[in-house]
Design an enzyme around this catalytic site. Structure first.
Site, PDB file in Angstrom:
ATOM      1  N   SER A  44       0.858  -1.190   0.000  1.00 46.97           N
ATOM      2  CA  SER A  44       0.000   0.000   0.000  1.00 46.97           C
ATOM      3  C   SER A  44       0.894   1.240   0.000  1.00 46.97           C
ATOM      4  CB  SER A  44      -0.900   0.004   1.244  1.00 46.97           C
ATOM      5  OG  SER A  44      -1.716   1.155   1.226  1.00 46.97           O
TER       6      SER A  44
ATOM      7  N   LYS B 212      -0.871  -0.911  -4.553  1.00 47.72           N
ATOM      8  CA  LYS B 212      -2.106  -0.184  -4.230  1.00 47.72           C
ATOM      9  C   LYS B 212      -1.693   1.238  -3.918  1.00 47.72           C
ATOM     10  CE  LYS B 212      -4.758  -0.018   0.033  1.00 47.72           C
ATOM     11  NZ  LYS B 212      -5.584  -0.818   0.982  1.00 47.72           N
ATOM     12  N   LEU B 213      -2.353   2.189  -4.602  1.00 46.78           N
ATOM     13  CA  LEU B 213      -2.000   3.598  -4.394  1.00 46.78           C
ATOM     14  C   LEU B 213      -3.163   4.322  -3.736  1.00 46.78           C
ATOM     15  CD1 LEU B 213      -0.182   6.097  -4.833  1.00 46.78           C
ATOM     16  CD2 LEU B 213      -1.218   6.302  -7.123  1.00 46.78           C
ATOM     17  N   LYS B 214      -2.886   5.037  -2.668  1.00 45.69           N
ATOM     18  CA  LYS B 214      -3.903   5.869  -2.025  1.00 45.69           C
ATOM     19  C   LYS B 214      -4.207   7.048  -2.945  1.00 45.69           C
ATOM     20  CE  LYS B 214      -4.170   3.720   1.933  1.00 45.69           C
ATOM     21  NZ  LYS B 214      -5.414   3.129   2.468  1.00 45.69           N
TER      22      LYS B 214
ATOM     23  N   ASP C 126      -7.012   3.106  -3.570  1.00 48.95           N
ATOM     24  CA  ASP C 126      -7.820   3.123  -2.344  1.00 48.95           C
ATOM     25  C   ASP C 126      -8.082   4.578  -1.974  1.00 48.95           C
ATOM     26  OD1 ASP C 126      -7.422   1.726   1.034  1.00 48.95           O
ATOM     27  OD2 ASP C 126      -9.044   2.844   0.078  1.00 48.95           O
TER      28      ASP C 126
ATOM     29  N   GLU D 141     -10.992   0.842  -4.389  1.00 50.62           N
ATOM     30  CA  GLU D 141     -11.344   0.495  -3.008  1.00 50.62           C
ATOM     31  C   GLU D 141     -11.995   1.674  -2.300  1.00 50.62           C
ATOM     32  OE1 GLU D 141      -7.924  -0.914  -0.854  1.00 50.62           O
ATOM     33  OE2 GLU D 141      -8.960  -0.962   1.062  1.00 50.62           O
TER      34      GLU D 141
ATOM     35  N   ASP E  52     -14.061  -1.677   1.833  1.00 52.43           N
ATOM     36  CA  ASP E  52     -13.191  -1.856   3.011  1.00 52.43           C
ATOM     37  C   ASP E  52     -14.000  -1.369   4.219  1.00 52.43           C
ATOM     38  OD1 ASP E  52      -9.847  -0.548   3.897  1.00 52.43           O
ATOM     39  OD2 ASP E  52     -11.381  -1.510   5.096  1.00 52.43           O
TER      40      ASP E  52
ATOM     41  N   LYS F 269     -10.566  -7.492   6.742  1.00 49.32           N
ATOM     42  CA  LYS F 269      -9.699  -7.114   7.863  1.00 49.32           C
ATOM     43  C   LYS F 269     -10.365  -7.619   9.143  1.00 49.32           C
ATOM     44  CE  LYS F 269      -8.067  -2.742   5.877  1.00 49.32           C
ATOM     45  NZ  LYS F 269      -8.126  -1.267   6.021  1.00 49.32           N
TER      46      LYS F 269
ATOM     47  N   GLY G 135      -4.794  -4.511   5.213  1.00 52.33           N
ATOM     48  CA  GLY G 135      -3.772  -4.276   6.234  1.00 52.33           C
ATOM     49  C   GLY G 135      -4.060  -3.010   7.008  1.00 52.33           C
TER      50      GLY G 135
HETATM   51  C1  LIG Z   1      -2.347  -0.360   4.453  1.00 55.60           C
HETATM   52  C2  LIG Z   1      -3.574   0.439   4.265  1.00 55.60           C
HETATM   53  O1  LIG Z   1      -3.755   1.146   3.313  1.00 55.60           O
HETATM   54  N1  LIG Z   1      -4.478   0.300   5.250  1.00 55.60           N
HETATM   55  C3  LIG Z   1      -5.755   0.909   5.441  1.00 55.60           C
HETATM   56  C4  LIG Z   1      -5.662   2.364   5.815  1.00 55.60           C
HETATM   57  C5  LIG Z   1      -4.591   2.678   6.782  1.00 55.60           C
HETATM   58  C6  LIG Z   1      -3.612   3.542   6.377  1.00 55.60           C
HETATM   59  C7  LIG Z   1      -2.643   3.959   7.254  1.00 55.60           C
HETATM   60  C8  LIG Z   1      -2.580   3.485   8.541  1.00 55.60           C
HETATM   61  C9  LIG Z   1      -1.584   3.902   9.434  1.00 55.60           C
HETATM   62  C10 LIG Z   1      -1.551   3.414  10.713  1.00 55.60           C
HETATM   63  C11 LIG Z   1      -2.504   2.502  11.113  1.00 55.60           C
HETATM   64  C12 LIG Z   1      -3.492   2.082  10.242  1.00 55.60           C
HETATM   65  C13 LIG Z   1      -3.558   2.575   8.943  1.00 55.60           C
HETATM   66  C14 LIG Z   1      -4.556   2.173   8.047  1.00 55.60           C
HETATM   67  C15 LIG Z   1      -6.677   0.735   4.215  1.00 55.60           C
HETATM   68  O2  LIG Z   1      -6.616  -0.287   3.530  1.00 55.60           O
HETATM   69  O3  LIG Z   1      -7.526   1.605   4.023  1.00 55.60           O
HETATM   70 MG   LIG Z   2      -8.717   0.550   2.479  1.00 59.63          MG
END
Ligand SMILES: CC(=O)N[C@@H](Cc1ccc2ccccc2c1)C(=O)O
Ligand SMILES: [Mg+2]
Length: 372
Positions: free
Chosen positions: A139, A165-167, A193, A218, A243, A267, A295
């Site tokens: 991610s 996966k790109l935010k 995401d 996502e 999610d 999750k 994650g």
């Molecule tokens: C890996 C990923 O993108 N996770 C979450 C969002 C996320 C992003 C950053 C976080 C930082 C600290 C603790 C939890 C976190 C959860 C998601 O899928 O949306």
């Molecule tokens: Mg997510």
């Protein structure tokens, strides 16, 4: 088993680089671990759990302090009163407490591990896992520039991650995605995401993502917008993935029936535990809905348990179970290593990893002891 004592260890672990999403920018991982001790027919056994709640209520309504408080005040007293406690009944015992799935999941995790140790069993065998390793995706946070996005993703492709996966968020979506596809081509798994950053009004803008051959989009809309995701799915080619909206098997059933999710990010913490997460896996498999393991920047403890769940046959897409070194210079358990685009499924008793006392000491910021 009989629960005898709980200690909640709050930890703060520096991240290797800041991690930015549409809703926050983190520079350290804050969470708490559950250390629970049980009386069992084989004597005293300790199980560990991990809450995935963030330091602030920005991903969901839970946060570190709410999990510690609700565990101390409400959840632990219920479990202390149970004789013959089992992993499969933790969520039933806790059913009268409304919400707090991440706090419940952390407790259930500790009961699961103690029961696995009592039965000399790995989590993979308990769940019915079918593979020895799982594809490892990564991610990638929102970067300062399109050039930085290309550079960072190039690095992860070099490392061999199975999927990128790109935010994204409004204003930082089409341009970075287009640049990444231009730089690296169409042959690697690529998804985005949005962490609920858009509304249905943005549909025509989001449809532009259909030009880039993404595996999925996502959670573009809000946690409560399951029906609206169904409407958006009719307007886009890119498969819709949820999610934040999926907080239980019922929510998964609703999403599937409304055409709101062709894919679901599973999750355990978000849905109240690993037992409920497996139910969602089974439901999705029955409906032909693909699932992958999400994650929450877990420590190696959560990462190891997640890898066992991801070894179930319905997890057909690479998840966010990246190596420990994606987020941490030092983990509090043995390092989870990504190699050849995968991570191994632990085979040891329990979750197959152990808490390193020196690392726990180094990153611990507080401990709360809870007795009956
Ligand atoms: C890996 C990923 O993108 N996770 C979450 C969002 C996320 C992003 C950053 C976080 C930082 C600290 C603790 C939890 C976190 C959860 C998601 O899928 O949306
Ligand atoms: Mg997510």
């Amino acid at each position: 088993m009989k629960l005898k004592s709980i200690t909640l260890h709050q930890v703060s672990i520096p991240l290797v680089t800041p991690f930015e999403t549409s809703f926050m920018r983190e520079t350290e991982k804050d969470c708490y671990l559950v250390e629970a001790t049980f009386d069992t027919p084989k004597g005293e056994i300790t199980g560990w759990g991990e809450s995935v709640a963030m330091i602030s209520p920005l991903y969901s309504s839970e946060y570190v302090a709410s999990g510690i408080d609700v565990t101390k005040r409400w959840l632990a007293p219920i479990l202390f009163d149970v004789d013959g406690l089992t992993a499969e009944t933790v969520s039933w015992h806790l059913r009268h407490v409304i919400g707090h799935p991440m706090a419940k999941s952390a407790l259930e995790m500790a009961v699961i591990e103690a029961q696995l140790k009592l039965n000399d069993q790995s989590f993979k065998s308990y769940l019915g896992g079918v593979v020895d390793s799982v594809p490892s995706g990564v991610s990638v946070g929102i970067q300062d520039s399109v050039e930085d996005t290309v550079k960072v993703i190039g690095g992860y492709l070099e490392e061999g991650y199975a999927r990128i996966k790109l935010k994204i968020k409004p204003g930082k979506d089409i341009a970075p995605v287009a640049a990444v596809r231009k730089a690296f081509g169409d042959d690697f798994g690529f998804q985005v995401d949005a962490n609920a950053a858009y509304t249905l009004v943005d549909a025509s803008h989001l449809r532009r993502l259909d030009d880039y051959g993404l595996l999925l989009i996502e959670q573009p809309l809000g946690e409560a917008d399951i029906r609206q995701h169904g409407e958006l799915a009719k307007l886009m080619e890119t498969p819709m993935c949820l999610d934040e909206s999926i907080d239980s098997a019922e929510a998964a059933a609703d999403a599937i029936s409304m055409g709101a999710a062709a894919v679901i990010n599973i999750k355990p913490g978000r849905v109240g535990g690993f037992i409920e997460a497996k139910k969602i896996h089974d439901l999705c498999a029955a409906h032909g809905v693909a699932v992958w393991h999400g994650g929450m920047v877990e420590t190696g403890l959560g990462r190891a348990a997640n890898a066992a769940l991801a070894s179930l046959p319905g997890f057909t897409l690479p998840g966010d179970i990246s190596g420990s070194n994606r987020f941490f210079h030092e983990d509090i358990t043995e390092e989870i290593v990504m190699y050849d685009g995968k991570v191994d499924v632990p085979t040891g008793v329990g979750f197959g990893v152990s808490i390193n006392p020196a690392r726990l000491e180094k990153f611990r910021t507080d401990s709360v002891g809870i007795l009956p």
